[in-house]
Design an enzyme around this catalytic site. Structure first.
Site, PDB file in Angstrom:
ATOM      1  N   SER A 111       0.835  -1.207   0.000  1.00  0.00           N
ATOM      2  CA  SER A 111       0.000   0.000   0.000  1.00  0.00           C
ATOM      3  C   SER A 111       0.869   1.256   0.000  1.00  0.00           C
ATOM      4  O   SER A 111       1.567   1.537  -0.955  1.00  0.00           O
ATOM      5  CB  SER A 111      -0.957  -0.058   1.198  1.00  0.00           C
ATOM      6  OG  SER A 111      -1.978   0.893   1.099  1.00  0.00           O
ATOM      7  N   PHE A 112       0.863   2.008   1.094  1.00  0.00           N
ATOM      8  CA  PHE A 112       1.787   3.129   1.280  1.00  0.00           C
ATOM      9  C   PHE A 112       3.226   2.687   1.015  1.00  0.00           C
ATOM     10  O   PHE A 112       4.009   3.388   0.354  1.00  0.00           O
ATOM     11  CB  PHE A 112       1.626   3.665   2.703  1.00  0.00           C
ATOM     12  CG  PHE A 112       2.815   4.387   3.270  1.00  0.00           C
ATOM     13  CD1 PHE A 112       2.992   5.743   3.038  1.00  0.00           C
ATOM     14  CD2 PHE A 112       3.730   3.721   4.069  1.00  0.00           C
ATOM     15  CE1 PHE A 112       4.083   6.419   3.576  1.00  0.00           C
ATOM     16  CE2 PHE A 112       4.819   4.389   4.615  1.00  0.00           C
ATOM     17  CZ  PHE A 112       4.988   5.745   4.365  1.00  0.00           C
ATOM     18  N   ASP A 232     -10.426  -5.438  -2.773  1.00  0.00           N
ATOM     19  CA  ASP A 232      -9.735  -4.382  -2.006  1.00  0.00           C
ATOM     20  C   ASP A 232     -10.591  -3.122  -1.963  1.00  0.00           C
ATOM     21  O   ASP A 232     -10.971  -2.575  -3.000  1.00  0.00           O
ATOM     22  CB  ASP A 232      -8.391  -4.072  -2.670  1.00  0.00           C
ATOM     23  CG  ASP A 232      -7.460  -3.245  -1.802  1.00  0.00           C
ATOM     24  OD1 ASP A 232      -7.962  -2.501  -0.933  1.00  0.00           O
ATOM     25  OD2 ASP A 232      -6.237  -3.341  -2.000  1.00  0.00           O
TER      26      ASP A 232
END
Length: 291
Positions: A111-112, A232
């Site tokens: 993700s990040f 997601d």
């Protein structure tokens, strides 16, 4: 190598500590072989161990696996008045590699962490061999309502339960015990203060700030594995398809019945997929850019 401080806590989230880019950094380091650095996501109460605890023991059987708490997260130092942005996180990551005398690594970003991995590979391509991007940010697009809620988290047990519902496809994973553990992690001294500084509303601007340009993605020379959950709710699966279309040496694997936690919801299959990708015989050097 800079001085490493060994673990002095019974908390499994705390392991070794090293000064990286002037920041005392908590990290986990086990196994032997080519180094693979794991970068966690940006959920409330996150740490390297919380993100990767199911994967690290599997990966360390074939390579050296290193997972750090990025500045502002977990048990790494939170400097006062620190300016959180992509360049600062990349500087911290590169300082960490330098502190461990790692000239070249594979990066696995969640993700990040995927967005930071992409930025590091674009800014310092010679330091990265291969990339694994899981539920990754780093591409232009609209922020999801789920990510807006995650970045807008305020500490309460009820809010943490709601966050876990957003992350996981299977509600069997969203237990009261897990909610309690992550909630307690989110109220550690200093965490909410730094977390609230990173992504204040309006949050689309911070999602945009993590995005690479299409040109940079097209010019990325590294072998790249993109992994995404079909259900997601934090980062759109459409973003993964578009990222795969732009990165010329990319391959994409989408897990059905999976939310944002591929490494937890499908841990064994994720570890096998990543392990096989990183072990493929190939030149350790990125392919040259097309003229």
């Amino acid at each position: 190598m800079a001085n490493v401080i060994s673990k002095v806590s019974d908390n499994p989230e705390i392991s070794q500590s090293i000064m990286a880019a002037g920041i005392q950094t908590n990290y986990h380091d086990d196994g032997e072989g080519f180094p693979v650095v794991f970068i966690h996501g940006s959920g409330p109460g996150v740490s390297a161990w919380a993100n990767w605890r199911l994967i690290l023991p599997k990966i360390t059987t074939q390579t050296r696996a290193i997972a750090l708490d990025m500045v502002g997260f977990g048990f790494t130092e939170r400097p006062e008045n620190f300016q959180y942005n992509v360049d600062a996180w990349v500087e911290h990551l590169l300082g960490f590699l330098d502190a461990l005398d790692l000239d070249k690594v594979d990066l696995v970003g969640n993700s990040f962490g995927g967005a930071i991995s992409l930025a590091a590979a674009i800014q310092h391509p010679e330091r990265i061999r291969r990339l694994v991007l899981m539920g990754s940010g780093g591409i232009k697009g609209p922020i999801t309502p789920g990510l807006d809620d995650v970045w807008g988290y305020t500490p309460s047990l009820e809010n943490m339960r709601s966050m876990l519902d957003i992350f996981a496809f299977s509600r069997e994973l969203v237990t009261d015990e897990l909610a309690q553990i992550r909630y307690e992690a989110s109220i550690r001294p200093g965490f909410q203060e730094s977390y609230s500084q990173m992504f204040p509303a309006p949050r689309q601007r911070w999602f945009d700030s993590l995005a690479c340009t299409d040109e940079d993605l097209c010019n990325l020379p590294h072998q790249t594995l993109i992994v995404h959950g079909r259900e997601d709710r934090v980062v759109r699966v459409e973003d993964a398809y578009r990222m795969e279309s732009l990165i010329r040496r990319a391959q994409l694997h989408v897990f059905g019945e999976c939310g944002h936690w591929t490494q937890i919801e499908h841990a064994d299959r994720f570890a096998l997929l990543v392990g096989n990708f990183l072990a493929e015989a190939d030149s350790s050097e990125p392919a040259p850019l097309y003229p």
